[in-house]
Scaffold this motif. Structure first.
Motif, PDB file in Angstrom:
ATOM      1  N   LEU A  81       0.835  -1.201   0.000  1.00 31.33           N
ATOM      2  CA  LEU A  81       0.000   0.000   0.000  1.00 31.33           C
ATOM      3  C   LEU A  81       0.874   1.258   0.000  1.00 31.33           C
ATOM      4  O   LEU A  81       0.590   2.207  -0.737  1.00 31.33           O
ATOM      5  N   LEU A  82       1.934   1.256   0.796  1.00 33.22           N
ATOM      6  CA  LEU A  82       2.837   2.408   0.806  1.00 33.22           C
ATOM      7  C   LEU A  82       3.473   2.616  -0.562  1.00 33.22           C
ATOM      8  O   LEU A  82       3.564   3.746  -1.044  1.00 33.22           O
ATOM      9  N   ASN A  83       3.899   1.536  -1.189  1.00 29.05           N
ATOM     10  CA  ASN A  83       4.504   1.647  -2.521  1.00 29.05           C
ATOM     11  C   ASN A  83       3.490   2.159  -3.539  1.00 29.05           C
ATOM     12  O   ASN A  83       3.804   3.003  -4.374  1.00 29.05           O
ATOM     13  N   TRP A  84       2.274   1.658  -3.476  1.00 32.51           N
ATOM     14  CA  TRP A  84       1.221   2.131  -4.383  1.00 32.51           C
ATOM     15  C   TRP A  84       0.961   3.617  -4.154  1.00 32.51           C
ATOM     16  O   TRP A  84       0.845   4.393  -5.094  1.00 32.51           O
ATOM     17  N   ASN A  87       3.645   5.793  -5.614  1.00 30.69           N
ATOM     18  CA  ASN A  87       3.550   5.865  -7.077  1.00 30.69           C
ATOM     19  C   ASN A  87       2.347   6.686  -7.530  1.00 30.69           C
ATOM     20  O   ASN A  87       2.422   7.423  -8.504  1.00 30.69           O
ATOM     21  N   LYS A  88       1.237   6.559  -6.836  1.00 31.91           N
ATOM     22  CA  LYS A  88       0.001   7.241  -7.223  1.00 31.91           C
ATOM     23  C   LYS A  88       0.039   8.733  -6.876  1.00 31.91           C
ATOM     24  O   LYS A  88      -0.434   9.561  -7.639  1.00 31.91           O
ATOM     25  N   PHE A  89       0.582   9.049  -5.729  1.00 24.16           N
ATOM     26  CA  PHE A  89       0.612  10.425  -5.244  1.00 24.16           C
ATOM     27  C   PHE A  89       2.068  10.846  -5.031  1.00 24.16           C
ATOM     28  O   PHE A  89       2.515  11.019  -3.900  1.00 24.16           O
ATOM     29  N   THR A  90       2.781  11.017  -6.104  1.00 22.91           N
ATOM     30  CA  THR A  90       4.211  11.296  -6.034  1.00 22.91           C
ATOM     31  C   THR A  90       4.523  12.573  -5.258  1.00 22.91           C
ATOM     32  O   THR A  90       5.543  12.656  -4.590  1.00 22.91           O
ATOM     33  N   LYS A  91       3.651  13.561  -5.330  1.00 25.46           N
ATOM     34  CA  LYS A  91       3.884  14.816  -4.610  1.00 25.46           C
ATOM     35  C   LYS A  91       3.836  14.614  -3.095  1.00 25.46           C
ATOM     36  O   LYS A  91       4.420  15.378  -2.346  1.00 25.46           O
ATOM     37  N   GLN A  92       3.117  13.589  -2.645  1.00 21.91           N
ATOM     38  CA  GLN A  92       2.980  13.359  -1.213  1.00 21.91           C
ATOM     39  C   GLN A  92       3.984  12.335  -0.688  1.00 21.91           C
ATOM     40  O   GLN A  92       3.995  12.029   0.498  1.00 21.91           O
ATOM     41  N   ASP A  97       7.266   9.947   3.690  1.00 23.46           N
ATOM     42  CA  ASP A  97       8.560   9.570   4.264  1.00 23.46           C
ATOM     43  C   ASP A  97       8.820  10.304   5.573  1.00 23.46           C
ATOM     44  O   ASP A  97       9.330   9.720   6.534  1.00 23.46           O
ATOM     45  N   LYS A  98       8.458  11.579   5.624  1.00 23.42           N
ATOM     46  CA  LYS A  98       8.603  12.350   6.866  1.00 23.42           C
ATOM     47  C   LYS A  98       7.706  11.773   7.958  1.00 23.42           C
ATOM     48  O   LYS A  98       8.091  11.725   9.128  1.00 23.42           O
ATOM     49  N   ALA A  99       6.515  11.354   7.575  1.00 25.34           N
ATOM     50  CA  ALA A  99       5.581  10.787   8.550  1.00 25.34           C
ATOM     51  C   ALA A  99       6.140   9.501   9.148  1.00 25.34           C
ATOM     52  O   ALA A  99       6.077   9.289  10.364  1.00 25.34           O
ATOM     53  N   ILE A 100       6.684   8.652   8.312  1.00 25.76           N
ATOM     54  CA  ILE A 100       7.252   7.388   8.800  1.00 25.76           C
ATOM     55  C   ILE A 100       8.440   7.675   9.729  1.00 25.76           C
ATOM     56  O   ILE A 100       8.564   7.078  10.799  1.00 25.76           O
ATOM     57  N   GLU A 101       9.298   8.602   9.313  1.00 24.56           N
ATOM     58  CA  GLU A 101      10.448   8.972  10.136  1.00 24.56           C
ATOM     59  C   GLU A 101       9.989   9.522  11.486  1.00 24.56           C
ATOM     60  O   GLU A 101      10.536   9.188  12.530  1.00 24.56           O
ATOM     61  N   PRO A 127       1.191   4.727   7.619  1.00 23.47           N
ATOM     62  CA  PRO A 127       2.405   4.170   8.229  1.00 23.47           C
ATOM     63  C   PRO A 127       2.196   3.734   9.682  1.00 23.47           C
ATOM     64  O   PRO A 127       2.853   2.802  10.144  1.00 23.47           O
ATOM     65  N   ALA A 128       1.275   4.384  10.399  1.00 23.64           N
ATOM     66  CA  ALA A 128       0.989   3.946  11.766  1.00 23.64           C
ATOM     67  C   ALA A 128       0.467   2.507  11.756  1.00 23.64           C
ATOM     68  O   ALA A 128       0.824   1.699  12.619  1.00 23.64           O
ATOM     69  N   GLY A 129      -0.360   2.194  10.766  1.00 23.82           N
ATOM     70  CA  GLY A 129      -0.829   0.815  10.624  1.00 23.82           C
ATOM     71  C   GLY A 129       0.269  -0.121  10.163  1.00 23.82           C
ATOM     72  O   GLY A 129       0.382  -1.249  10.648  1.00 23.82           O
ATOM     73  N   VAL A 130       1.096   0.354   9.235  1.00 28.59           N
ATOM     74  CA  VAL A 130       2.189  -0.477   8.707  1.00 28.59           C
ATOM     75  C   VAL A 130       3.139  -0.882   9.823  1.00 28.59           C
ATOM     76  O   VAL A 130       3.555  -2.046   9.907  1.00 28.59           O
TER      77      VAL A 130
END
Length: 171
Positions: A81-84, A87-92, A97-101, A127-130
């Motif tokens: 899902l993160l990879n999708w 790819n789908k929302f490249t601007k975000q 990545d900042k959120a995961i960090e 990412p909280a779910g991941v």
């Protein structure tokens, strides 16, 4: 979705429309910008004499359910899902990545802080779910962030709506 469309649904369908629009906004669906939806909900509450507290409660519940949906998508689908999403929302992608960090460094306080910033506040749930954050703690900190965000933006709309309508009534 534009201002007039949201206003139409709020005027015609009331709290149900508010719930659906806020739910979709918290699911980070394009076309549902919080900068329009939340203040407009406050203006609508003032203009149609709706309970401000009820509008906040409905918006918080909708926001939490939207956040839960993304959390569980991240929890059960995870990395694909993160990879999708990247790819789908490249601007975000950078925000993601900042959120995961942020989650990895600051944990639940990072989650709360992320809930207070545009874009990151909605995608942080994935990412909280991941990373499989404790669901109850995730819900607690998310709720606090959602309450703060919604109070500021819906409250701003409510205050602005009352000031604008009172100002226009003078003419």
């Amino acid at each position: 979705m534009n201002f007039e469309t949201i206003e139409f649904y709020l005027e015609n369908y009331g709290l149900l429309a508010l719930f659906i629009v806020v739910l979709l906004e918290y699911m980070n669906l394009p076309g549902f910008p919080a900068g329009i939806i939340m203040p407009l909900a406050g203006i609508w509450a003032y203009k149609f004499n709706k309970s401000f507290l009820l509008v906040i409660v409905i918006s918080v519940i909708a926001g939490l359910i939207g956040s839960w949906i993304l959390y569980f998508l991240g929890f059960y689908i995870g990395r694909p899902l993160l990879n999708w999403f990247r790819n789908k929302f490249t601007k975000q992608s950078v925000a993601l990545d900042k959120a995961i960090e942020q989650l990895n460094q600051k944990g639940y306080w990072g989650l709360l802080i992320a809930k207070l910033f545009p874009v990151i506040r909605t995608i942080i749930s994935i990412p909280a779910g991941v990373i499989k954050m404790n669901f109850y703690k995730y819900s607690f900190y998310s709720t606090i962030g959602i309450i703060i965000w919604n109070l500021v933006f819906v409250g701003g709309g409510y205050i602005f709506g009352s000031a604008a309508l009172n100002w226009f009534a003078k003419f």
